[in-house]
Design a protein around this motif. Structure first.
Motif, mmCIF file in Angstrom:
data_model
loop_
_atom_site.group_PDB
_atom_site.id
_atom_site.type_symbol
_atom_site.label_atom_id
_atom_site.label_comp_id
_atom_site.label_asym_id
_atom_site.label_seq_id
_atom_site.Cartn_x
_atom_site.Cartn_y
_atom_site.Cartn_z
ATOM 1 N N ARG A 226 -17.064 1.620 -4.715
ATOM 2 C CA ARG A 226 -15.962 2.556 -4.927
ATOM 3 C C ARG A 226 -14.650 1.777 -4.951
ATOM 4 N NH1 ARG A 226 -18.693 4.147 -0.208
ATOM 5 N NH2 ARG A 226 -16.772 3.568 0.873
ATOM 6 N N LYS B 271 -8.028 8.747 -6.935
ATOM 7 C CA LYS B 271 -7.197 9.609 -6.064
ATOM 8 C C LYS B 271 -5.728 9.189 -6.136
ATOM 9 C CE LYS B 271 -8.137 6.825 -1.945
ATOM 10 N NZ LYS B 271 -9.049 6.635 -0.817
ATOM 11 N N THR C 116 -7.740 0.720 -5.597
ATOM 12 C CA THR C 116 -6.636 -0.226 -5.776
ATOM 13 C C THR C 116 -6.966 -1.351 -6.759
ATOM 14 O OG1 THR C 116 -6.313 0.153 -3.419
ATOM 15 C CG2 THR C 116 -4.939 -1.523 -4.438
ATOM 16 N N SER D 265 -12.276 -1.976 -2.691
ATOM 17 C CA SER D 265 -11.574 -3.063 -3.407
ATOM 18 C C SER D 265 -11.657 -4.426 -2.719
ATOM 19 C CB SER D 265 -10.105 -2.698 -3.607
ATOM 20 O OG SER D 265 -10.009 -1.603 -4.494
#
Ligand SMILES: *Cc1c(COP(=O)(O)O)cnc(C)c1O
Length: 232
Positions: free
Chosen positions: A219, A35, A222, A204
């Motif tokens: 998921r 994203k 960063t 992250s």
């Protein structure tokens, strides 16, 4: 750091977490959350072997999809408005963020119209924070009867977004443990059309802990593509 170095590091940390918890690396899928990031960066991660990408906005996912290789698996991970559902039927391998019955009804209906099967996860708000989307753990059990009536939406597991960690990723371990336990409890109920093979948890800052607690999807945004600028 470059995407390549970040991916090598993430891969190493996932493997180590699997080893620590006696799991096989093949049980955990890395989803690169792209994203706000340009297609060039998605392509870079693709060229390094990544095939699963996460987006939180329909418009952004649909904008990137035609510009990138066809064998990418797109994951919808953000809050989904019911009026956008029909646009992503057939474009995503998994909707992680089913956070209401209104939404699941809409997905099943749209999938039926499009003669497609859609796989989805129920988003659970473990902490009960008002600002977060998702079913409360109690609600989950009360909606099972409805989920089993769907013909085109298959429920494949659970997803949660834990709080941003303050100091230590250990702070989120109880959240991940709770999600895993919920999936075990639901599985025991043997509900038609509801399987609990997927647990999408860990971002992250805390994915190592999530893997130790049974995540099958992490998921990571960063940690692969670097910090995001502006609004998400
Ligand atoms: C943005 C986002 C992520 C990735 O967050 P990072 O902290 O950048 O890894 C994961 N899951 C969801 C639902 C997100 O919206």
């Amino acid at each position: 750091m470059m995407v390549k170095d970040n991916l090598i590091l993430a891969e190493q940390k996932i493997s180590e977490a699997c080893k620590r918890s006696g799991r096989d690396r093949s049980e955990v899928k890395l989803i690169a959350v792209s994203k706000t990031k340009p297609v060039e960066m998605v392509q870079e991660a693709y060229d390094l072997g990544i095939r699963d990408f996460g987006e939180n906005k329909v418009k952004e996912m649909l904008g990137k999809e035609p510009l990138l290789p066809e064998d990418i698996c797109w994951h919808m991970i953000g809050h989904l408005q019911t009026n956008k559902v029909k646009d992503i039927i057939g474009k995503t391998v998994l909707i992680h963020s089913i956070d209401s019955i209104k939404l699941s009804d809409t997905i099943d209906f749209a999938a039926r119209k499009a003669k497609q099967t859609v796989n989805g996860l129920l988003e659970v708000n473990i902490s009960g924070e008002e600002t977060k989307f998702g079913f409360s753990p109690e609600e989950l059990f009360s909606v099972l009867d409805r989920l089993k009536q769907y013909r085109n939406l298959k429920i494949c597991g659970l997803m949660t977004v834990a709080a941003p960690i303050q100091n230590d990723p250990e702070e989120n371990r109880p959240v991940f443990r709770r999600l895993k336990q919920l999936s075990i409890d639901i599985k025991q109920k043997n509900v038609d059309n509801v399987s609990m093979n997927i647990l999408s948890m860990g971002m992250s800052d805390d994915y190592c802990v999530a893997v130790e607690e049974g995540a099958t999807c992490v998921r990571i945004g960063t940690g692969i593509f670097g910090v995001r600028e502006g609004r998400e």
